[in-house]
Scaffold this active site. Structure first.
Site, short mmCIF file in Angstrom:
data_model
loop_
_atom_site.label_atom_id
_atom_site.label_comp_id
_atom_site.label_asym_id
_atom_site.label_seq_id
_atom_site.Cartn_x
_atom_site.Cartn_y
_atom_site.Cartn_z
N VAL A 1 0.84 -1.09 -0.02
CA VAL A 1 -0.18 -0.12 0.02
C VAL A 1 0.76 1.21 -0.05
O VAL A 1 1.87 1.28 0.83
CB VAL A 1 -0.92 0.10 1.36
N ALA B 1 4.31 3.87 3.25
CA ALA B 1 4.06 2.61 2.35
C ALA B 1 4.21 1.55 3.44
O ALA B 1 4.47 1.76 4.55
CB ALA B 1 5.04 2.35 1.43
N LYS B 2 3.67 0.47 3.25
CA LYS B 2 3.74 -0.72 3.86
C LYS B 2 3.55 -2.06 3.15
O LYS B 2 2.49 -1.89 2.15
CB LYS B 2 2.95 -0.52 5.10
N GLY B 3 4.07 -3.14 3.66
CA GLY B 3 3.59 -4.12 2.85
C GLY B 3 3.18 -5.41 3.67
O GLY B 3 3.47 -5.49 4.89
#
Ligand code: NAD
Length: 415
Positions: free
Chosen positions: A58, A103-105
């Site tokens: 994201v 962001a992040k995953g």
């Protein structure tokens, strides 16, 4: 954090937008992630069967720079949690003034049930799935819960193998030293927590030596932190982890505790302290309380029982929104996660900068710059809390939103 994690972040964004009085359009844009990619990840398991996992990456907001944020492997990961954590990265990078977005995953899986080979295949397929979003100038992942340097090295390698052979050390941070990682990365979060603890004590007219600290969590952050606080002259009187909690009013011997944890896998059974119910740890008498484990551990009821004068949030999201007002009313100063644990992303920023320069920095220079970024961020949040007459959390969020808002307004809207 569960499915309400995103809603909790939205509540705090709404509140901060009002404090900073940002333009309605800016506020609206921050309520929506820029892009959300969901990928399915087929993995051939060691027993020959095929399992399909789900993963996400994201981008919450990239107006101030490339997306930055970790990748989490956990059975409870969902898109709301990843989105919430991505938004927190937007705010964290803005609070400490480093040129990244949020962001992040995450991949929904249970790494404890998987072999190294299965994890490697999962990582490589996930990386190829999210590769269109990645790159040194697009989005730069890092380790998070249950991922480490080994996973980052597989990610780096997969990007090169699928990207025409181009070596991109600036596309990921938290790498092993052998492929361009930096020594300062591992302890960066803990060092930043100590900068904040020292600064908030000073601002409140106290100092660290002789004071009592309690730490929840003794992992990558809590472990080094205990050593740093002890070196700063504090008594670490209580520590807990997933196995239990131990106390020693005279101060725990951190070095012996660390050896015990290495030997036995946890703090439980440490002979140079007394066991207590882990549920009582957060309510121990102390001056400094540091949650450094899970999210959501301080609810309104726990907040009523806390005896610390200061909480420094090393963990992400340890305090539920319902507890904010209780802590405020009780006059407990809280250095919020987006400031307190920003030493980690600052160290990542330095690793990225060194990769871009192709030239490693001297360790002393890195430490000086790290201290400078964190101390300045704390001072700015403290000043904002005085200016707006709000808690440090609301000030940090509002300051961040103000900065992201300025960038959104300067750049305008495409097309
Ligand atoms: P970690 O997995 O290395 O350590 C987590 C620690 O928490 C372990 O000691 C574990 O036993 C303990 N723990 C788990 N469940 C617990 C429970 N119910 N009660 C008490 N302790 C419990 O993780 P970490 O990297 O140290 O991260 C800790 C927190 O800091 C997380 O919230 C993470 O998001 C946040 N954080 C970490 C970094 C970083 O650089 N590692 C950066 C920013 C934020």
């Amino acid at each position: 954090m569960g499915s309400s994690a995103w809603e909790a972040v939205l509540d705090r964004i709404d509140d901060a937008a009002a404090v900073a009085d940002v333009e309605a359009g800016v506020h609206a844009r921050l309520r929506h992630p820029e892009r959300v990619l969901e990928v399915s990840i087929p993995v051939r398991m060691d027993d020959g069967t095929l399992e399909v996992f789900t993963g996400w990456r994201v981008h919450h907001n990239t107006v101030r720079g490339p997306g930055k944020g970790g990748i989490r492997f956990h059975p409870d990961v969902d898109v709301e949690e990843v989105t919430a954590l991505a938004a927190q990265m937007t705010l964290k990078t803005a609070v400490c003034g480093i040129p990244f977005g949020g962001a992040k995953g995450g991949v929904r899986c249970d790494p404890r049930q998987m072999s190294a080979g299965e994890l490697e295949r999962l990582t490589r397929r996930y990386t190829s799935g999210i590769a269109p979003l990645l790159g040194p100038d697009r989005d730069v992942p890092a380790p998070d819960i249950n991922t480490d340097g080994r996973v980052m090295a597989w990610l780096l390698d997969t990007l090169q193998m699928t990207g025409g052979g181009i070596h991109l050390p600036g596309a990921v941070t938290g790498k092993p030293l052998s492929v361009g990682g930096t020594r300062a990365h591992a302890g960066g979060t803990s060092a930043g927590v100590v900068v904040c603890a020292r600064a908030v004590f000073e601002a409140l007219g106290m100092d660290l030596p002789g004071r009592r600290a309690v730490i929840q969590g003794f992992g990558k952050v809590g472990g080094p932190l205990a050593f740093l606080l002890k070196s700063a002259g504090m008594r670490v009187v209580g520590v807990s982890d997933v196995t239990g909690a131990v106390i020693n009013e005279g101060g725990l011997d951190v070095s012996e505790l660390s050896d015990h944890v290495k030997a036995t896998g946890g703090v439980a059974g440490f002979p140079l302290g007394d066991p207590i119910d882990p549920d009582d740890l957060l309510a121990l008498p102390c001056e400094l309380l540091i949650p450094a484990a899970l999210g959501g551990v301080i609810d309104a009821e726990v907040a009523e029982r806390i005896q610390a004068k200061v909480i420094v949030e090393a963990a992400n999201g340890p305090t539920l929104t319902e507890a904010d007002a209780v802590l405020d009313r009780r006059g407990i100063a809280v250095v919020p996660d987006v400031l307190a644990n920003a030493g980690g992303v600052t160290a990542s920023y330095f690793e990225w900068a060194q990769a871009r320069q192709g030239y490693p920095w001297d360790i002393a220079l890195t430490a000086d710059r790290h201290h400078e970024v964190m101390a300045e961020a704390f001072d700015e949040v403290w000043a904002a809390s005085q200016r707006w007459d709000v808690s440090l959390r609301r000030a940090a969020y509002a300051l961040a939103i103000d900065r992201v808002g300025a960038a959104l307004e300067a750049r305008g809207i495409f097309p």
